[in-house]
Structures are given as structure tokens and as C-alpha cells.
Motif scaffolding. Structure first.
Motif, PDB file in Angstrom:
ATOM      1  N   ALA A  43      67.571  98.290  41.724  1.00 16.93           N
ATOM      2  CA  ALA A  43      67.906  98.034  40.328  1.00 16.93           C
ATOM      3  C   ALA A  43      69.219  98.729  39.984  1.00 16.93           C
ATOM      4  CB  ALA A  43      66.793  98.541  39.420  1.00 16.93           C
ATOM      5  N   LEU A  44      70.149  97.979  39.415  1.00 14.28           N
ATOM      6  CA  LEU A  44      71.450  98.509  39.025  1.00 14.28           C
ATOM      7  C   LEU A  44      71.575  98.451  37.507  1.00 14.28           C
ATOM      8  CD1 LEU A  44      73.703  96.597  41.623  1.00 14.28           C
ATOM      9  CD2 LEU A  44      72.130  98.530  41.996  1.00 14.28           C
ATOM     10  N   GLY A  45      72.253  99.441  36.944  1.00 13.51           N
ATOM     11  CA  GLY A  45      72.442  99.407  35.502  1.00 13.51           C
ATOM     12  C   GLY A  45      72.539 100.776  34.871  1.00 13.51           C
ATOM     13  N   ASP A  46      72.025 100.877  33.649  1.00 15.80           N
ATOM     14  CA  ASP A  46      72.188 102.082  32.843  1.00 15.80           C
ATOM     15  C   ASP A  46      70.837 102.667  32.445  1.00 15.80           C
ATOM     16  OD1 ASP A  46      71.314 100.373  30.769  1.00 15.80           O
ATOM     17  OD2 ASP A  46      73.366  99.844  30.222  1.00 15.80           O
ATOM     18  N   SER A  47      70.810 103.360  31.314  1.00 16.44           N
ATOM     19  CA  SER A  47      69.609 104.084  30.910  1.00 16.44           C
ATOM     20  C   SER A  47      68.423 103.175  30.624  1.00 16.44           C
ATOM     21  CB  SER A  47      69.913 104.937  29.676  1.00 16.44           C
ATOM     22  OG  SER A  47      70.456 104.143  28.633  1.00 16.44           O
ATOM     23  N   ILE A  48      68.682 101.931  30.234  1.00 17.74           N
ATOM     24  CA  ILE A  48      67.560 101.027  29.982  1.00 17.74           C
ATOM     25  C   ILE A  48      66.753 100.844  31.263  1.00 17.74           C
ATOM     26  CG2 ILE A  48      66.901  98.685  29.318  1.00 17.74           C
ATOM     27  CD1 ILE A  48      69.365  98.575  27.540  1.00 17.74           C
ATOM     28  N   THR A  49      67.456 100.573  32.365  1.00 19.64           N
ATOM     29  CA  THR A  49      66.775 100.322  33.631  1.00 19.64           C
ATOM     30  C   THR A  49      66.223 101.594  34.250  1.00 19.64           C
ATOM     31  OG1 THR A  49      68.107  98.347  33.997  1.00 19.64           O
ATOM     32  CG2 THR A  49      67.075  99.308  35.943  1.00 19.64           C
ATOM     33  N   SER A  50      66.774 102.747  33.893  1.00 18.94           N
ATOM     34  CA  SER A  50      66.223 104.004  34.409  1.00 18.94           C
ATOM     35  C   SER A  50      64.992 104.459  33.632  1.00 18.94           C
ATOM     36  CB  SER A  50      67.285 105.109  34.374  1.00 18.94           C
ATOM     37  OG  SER A  50      67.461 105.618  33.062  1.00 18.94           O
ATOM     38  N   GLY A  51      64.610 103.690  32.606  1.00 15.72           N
ATOM     39  CA  GLY A  51      63.434 104.053  31.815  1.00 15.72           C
ATOM     40  C   GLY A  51      63.655 105.242  30.904  1.00 15.72           C
ATOM     41  N   PHE A  52      64.896 105.502  30.535  1.00 20.97           N
ATOM     42  CA  PHE A  52      65.225 106.682  29.739  1.00 20.97           C
ATOM     43  C   PHE A  52      64.386 106.744  28.464  1.00 20.97           C
ATOM     44  CE2 PHE A  52      67.682 109.090  26.652  1.00 20.97           C
ATOM     45  CZ  PHE A  52      68.149 110.163  27.390  1.00 20.97           C
ATOM     46  N   ALA A  53      63.802 107.927  28.242  1.00 18.07           N
ATOM     47  CA  ALA A  53      63.050 108.248  27.016  1.00 18.07           C
ATOM     48  C   ALA A  53      61.764 107.449  26.864  1.00 18.07           C
ATOM     49  CB  ALA A  53      63.926 108.078  25.776  1.00 18.07           C
ATOM     50  N   SER A  54      61.294 106.810  27.914  1.00 20.84           N
ATOM     51  CA  SER A  54      60.042 106.049  27.817  1.00 20.84           C
ATOM     52  C   SER A  54      58.821 106.895  28.135  1.00 20.84           C
ATOM     53  CB  SER A  54      60.093 104.838  28.754  1.00 20.84           C
ATOM     54  OG  SER A  54      60.182 105.243  30.106  1.00 20.84           O
ATOM     55  N   CYS A  55      59.045 108.176  28.501  1.00 21.74           N
ATOM     56  CA  CYS A  55      57.942 109.100  28.795  1.00 21.74           C
ATOM     57  C   CYS A  55      57.916 110.261  27.808  1.00 21.74           C
ATOM     58  CB  CYS A  55      58.060 109.631  30.224  1.00 21.74           C
ATOM     59  SG  CYS A  55      57.735 108.404  31.496  1.00 21.74           S
ATOM     60  N   LEU A  56      58.359 110.023  26.585  1.00 20.64           N
ATOM     61  CA  LEU A  56      58.265 110.979  25.480  1.00 20.64           C
ATOM     62  C   LEU A  56      59.210 112.165  25.604  1.00 20.64           C
ATOM     63  CD1 LEU A  56      54.398 110.988  24.905  1.00 20.64           C
ATOM     64  CD2 LEU A  56      56.140 109.544  23.844  1.00 20.64           C
ATOM     65  N   VAL A  57      60.163 112.110  26.542  1.00 18.91           N
ATOM     66  CA  VAL A  57      61.229 113.100  26.621  1.00 18.91           C
ATOM     67  C   VAL A  57      62.528 112.343  26.874  1.00 18.91           C
ATOM     68  CG1 VAL A  57      59.868 115.082  27.378  1.00 18.91           C
ATOM     69  CG2 VAL A  57      60.692 113.454  29.066  1.00 18.91           C
ATOM     70  N   LEU A  58      63.652 112.957  26.499  1.00 18.24           N
ATOM     71  CA  LEU A  58      64.941 112.276  26.591  1.00 18.24           C
ATOM     72  C   LEU A  58      65.551 112.437  27.982  1.00 18.24           C
ATOM     73  CD1 LEU A  58      66.390 113.102  23.061  1.00 18.24           C
ATOM     74  CD2 LEU A  58      65.473 110.920  23.873  1.00 18.24           C
ATOM     75  N   VAL A  59      64.847 111.942  28.969  1.00 16.15           N
ATOM     76  CA  VAL A  59      65.324 111.900  30.351  1.00 16.15           C
ATOM     77  C   VAL A  59      64.872 110.570  30.950  1.00 16.15           C
ATOM     78  CG1 VAL A  59      65.266 114.415  30.673  1.00 16.15           C
ATOM     79  CG2 VAL A  59      63.251 113.030  31.243  1.00 16.15           C
ATOM     80  N   SER A  60      65.414 110.240  32.106  1.00 10.95           N
ATOM     81  CA  SER A  60      64.995 109.027  32.787  1.00 10.95           C
ATOM     82  C   SER A  60      63.524 109.128  33.182  1.00 10.95           C
ATOM     83  CB  SER A  60      65.849 108.791  34.031  1.00 10.95           C
ATOM     84  OG  SER A  60      67.177 108.491  33.667  1.00 10.95           O
ATOM     85  N   CYS A  61      62.844 108.004  33.112  1.00  9.89           N
ATOM     86  CA  CYS A  61      61.437 107.929  33.508  1.00  9.89           C
ATOM     87  C   CYS A  61      61.277 106.644  34.309  1.00  9.89           C
ATOM     88  CB  CYS A  61      60.535 107.943  32.282  1.00  9.89           C
ATOM     89  SG  CYS A  61      58.775 107.986  32.700  1.00  9.89           S
ATOM     90  N   GLU A  62      61.634 106.724  35.578  1.00  9.28           N
ATOM     91  CA  GLU A  62      61.759 105.521  36.400  1.00  9.28           C
ATOM     92  C   GLU A  62      60.436 104.787  36.576  1.00  9.28           C
ATOM     93  OE1 GLU A  62      63.646 106.854  39.961  1.00  9.28           O
ATOM     94  OE2 GLU A  62      65.583 107.195  38.976  1.00  9.28           O
ATOM     95  N   ARG A  63      59.315 105.466  36.446  1.00 13.54           N
ATOM     96  CA  ARG A  63      58.047 104.769  36.633  1.00 13.54           C
ATOM     97  C   ARG A  63      57.805 103.712  35.561  1.00 13.54           C
ATOM     98  NH1 ARG A  63      55.691 109.810  34.700  1.00 13.54           N
ATOM     99  NH2 ARG A  63      54.518 109.514  32.756  1.00 13.54           N
ATOM    100  N   ASN A  64      58.546 103.808  34.432  1.00 13.21           N
ATOM    101  CA  ASN A  64      58.406 102.825  33.364  1.00 13.21           C
ATOM    102  C   ASN A  64      59.534 101.797  33.356  1.00 13.21           C
ATOM    103  OD1 ASN A  64      56.009 103.849  32.351  1.00 13.21           O
ATOM    104  ND2 ASN A  64      56.999 105.148  30.837  1.00 13.21           N
ATOM    105  N   SER A  65      60.365 101.779  34.375  1.00 15.57           N
ATOM    106  CA  SER A  65      61.466 100.811  34.409  1.00 15.57           C
ATOM    107  C   SER A  65      60.943  99.386  34.451  1.00 15.57           C
ATOM    108  CB  SER A  65      62.341 101.059  35.643  1.00 15.57           C
ATOM    109  OG  SER A  65      63.257  99.987  35.840  1.00 15.57           O
ATOM    110  N   TRP A  66      61.543  98.517  33.651  1.00 13.17           N
ATOM    111  CA  TRP A  66      61.171  97.101  33.651  1.00 13.17           C
ATOM    112  C   TRP A  66      61.386  96.472  35.024  1.00 13.17           C
ATOM    113  CZ3 TRP A  66      64.671  93.418  35.115  1.00 13.17           C
ATOM    114  CH2 TRP A  66      66.017  93.820  35.167  1.00 13.17           C
ATOM    115  N   SER A  67      62.282  97.048  35.811  1.00 10.10           N
ATOM    116  CA  SER A  67      62.645  96.463  37.103  1.00 10.10           C
ATOM    117  C   SER A  67      61.833  97.058  38.245  1.00 10.10           C
ATOM    118  CB  SER A  67      64.136  96.659  37.362  1.00 10.10           C
ATOM    119  OG  SER A  67      64.504  96.165  38.629  1.00 10.10           O
ATOM    120  N   THR A  68      61.966  98.350  38.479  1.00 12.04           N
ATOM    121  CA  THR A  68      61.379  98.964  39.670  1.00 12.04           C
ATOM    122  C   THR A  68      60.206  99.887  39.376  1.00 12.04           C
ATOM    123  OG1 THR A  68      63.022 100.739  39.519  1.00 12.04           O
ATOM    124  CG2 THR A  68      63.544  98.873  40.967  1.00 12.04           C
TER     125      THR A  68
END
Length: 279
Positions: A43-68
């Protein structure tokens, strides 16, 4: 504390860590890969694809990425494809803050991954990284996009590529600019080209937001054209991600900007048909 108690507590902590680590991970299906199924995706891209802030903290949360993502809360492309190949490996090469200029480097990583399937979602930061005059010019955006796509085509000519449209960030302003909680969060400098002075209806503010909206449309047009120029191995989402009507229920409650797990799940849902793996 007696040594045996220390050992027991250490074992208990290890068990808790293992349980917590796997609590949000989906079980791996068993069986052999279907013919034509990818073995590796990137998966290539920015914070959206890295799952940023999807785990209740302002960091990447890759387990919630729409892609990977491999978490249970998002029916990602990876999880859907794993039904076709249980041994599928996935790499999230997206990076918060990335602009189109970073795409060539990310594409090089996908080539090294030996990816058979690559998702691309880029451009939001080209519009958001500064004021309105700092937005990446459209021609520059296209040049940087083409450079990254050439790296993929030269390095992995048989890989399938999905290019996803930039979500409608202007709509986020529409639904959020009357909410005090979102206005406070946006005041910390999130996407200033769009969200600076979000409650202002002065002519200059309206013109700035209109210009931002047009720039996202222009970028999406270039993403579509670049995919077409790439050839038959590239698929465009047809604007599906941009048409997704993001509401505040689909963004996190910290910055009120990045998708939460539900938002990531919806991105996966609307972009999946264009990938063509169900054909």
C-alpha cells in the motif's frame, strides 16, 4: 518479592501481552491459494492508508488500514484477498504527511516487496500541507505521480495497481464547521488551506475553500489520467472514494479529520469493487 512470584508475574504479563496483541487480529484462513490470487500486496500513500488516528491516538495504526489492515474492525482489501490466498503477505509503505513527491520511493519499496497488487492513495497532503499558495501545482503533481507509476511499471510490470481517488475533504468542512469540538481541533493547524478560520464566511475565506476544492478535483483528474496512461494493469476507482459521504461519525474524535476504523472500513468497501479481484 520472592523469586517465584516475580517469575509468575512475568509469565502473566507475557500472556496478557499475547492476548491483547491478538485481540484485534483476524484469524488466518487455511487452504491453498486460488489461481491468479496475489502473493504479496503493498500500500502506497499517506496517513489515510497508514490508518493514522484510527486507534484513539494520533499515530499510525496500520491494522486499521483500508488497504493492508489485518484488524477485525476493518474488512480491508488484505482481509478480503486472504480468503483467496491465506499466505498473502502485506506491506504498508504509506507514511503520514507524504505527498506525491514521495511516491517514487514508496513504489521502489513495493518493487522490493515483489508486490503483485499495489494500492495508491495520494494527494491530500499536496493540498493540505500549508496555506493555499503552498498547494502542489497540478502539473508538478502529475509529474511526480508519473514518476512513481513508472517505478512500479518498470519494476513489477505484471502487478495489478489500484489508484484510489482523494476523499472529498471539502465535505468534511461542510459537516464540521458548525461543530465547536471540530473547530477547536482544526485550530491546531490541520489542513490550513481548507480548515483555517473554518467558521468564516468572508469572501476571501469562501474563495480559498473553493480553490482548495477545485485543486482536489484537479488532482483526482490527474490520478485517473495517470492510471489510464499506465495501461491495462492499472485500475481507477471511478471516483468512489471521493463520492463517499464522510460524516463526523466516520472520522476520529481527536483531530476530526482522519478516518476512524468505521471510516477506514467504508473506504475499503467502496474501493474494493474497482480492484477487480471479484471479476
Amino acid at each position: 518479592m520472592p523469586r517465584r512470584w516475580v517469575a509468575a508475574l512475568a509469565c502473566l504479563a507475557a500472556l496478557v501481552a499475547i492476548a491483547c496483541d491478538g485481540a484485534d487480529a483476524s484469524p488466518r484462513p487455511s487452504g491453498s491459494a486460488r489461481p491468479g490470487a496475489p502473493a504479496v500486496m503493498s500500500a502506497l500513500g499517506d496517513s489515510i492508508t497508514s490508518g493514522f488516528a484510527s486507534c484513539l491516538v494520533l499515530v499510525s495504526c496500520e491494522r486499521n488500514s483500508w488497504s493492508t489492515g489485518d484488524g477485525l474492525r476493518v474488512e480491508s482489501h488484505y482481509r478480503r484477498l486472504r480468503e483467496r490466498n491465506p499466505a498473502l503477505r502485506a506491506y504498508d509503505r504509506a507514511s503520514p504527511g507524504a505527498r506525491a513527491t514521495a511516491l517514487a520511493g514508496q513504489a521502489g519499496a513495493a518493487v522490493r516487496d515483489q508486490a503483485d497488487y499495489v494500492t495508491v492513495l495520494i494527494g491530500a497532503n499536496d493540498a493540505c500541507h500549508g496555506g493555499i499558495d503552498a498547494m502542489t501545482p497540478v502539473a508538478t503533481f502529475r509529474d511526480q505521480l508519473d514518476r512513481g507509476m513508472r517505478v512500479l511499471r518498470n519494476g513489477r510490470p505484471k502487478a495489478r495497481v489500484l489508484v484510489v481517488s482523494i476523499p472529498d475533504l471539502y465535505r468534511l468542512w461542510e459537516v464540521g464547521h458548525t461543530e465547536p469540538r471540530t473547530v477547536r481541533a482544526w485550530g491546531y493547524g490541520i489542513c490550513p488551506a481548507l480548515l483555517a478560520d473554518p467558521t468564516s464566511m468572508a469572501p476571501a475565506a469562501v474563495a480559498r475553500r473553493t480553490r482548495f476544492r477545485q485543486r482536489i478535483d484537479d488532482y483526482n483528474a490527474q490520478l485517473r489520467a495517470a492510471c489510464r496512461a499506465y495501461g491495462s494493469r492499472c485500475r481507477w476507482d471511478g471516483g468512489a472514494a471521493h463520492r463517499l459521504r464522510f460524516g463526523l461519525d466516520l472520522v476520529n474524535s481527536l483531530d476530526w479529520f482522519h478516518p476512524n476504523a468505521s471510516g477506514q472500513d467504508r473506504l475499503a468497501e467502496v474501493s474494493w469493487p474497482a480492484a477487480g479481484w471479484s471479476d
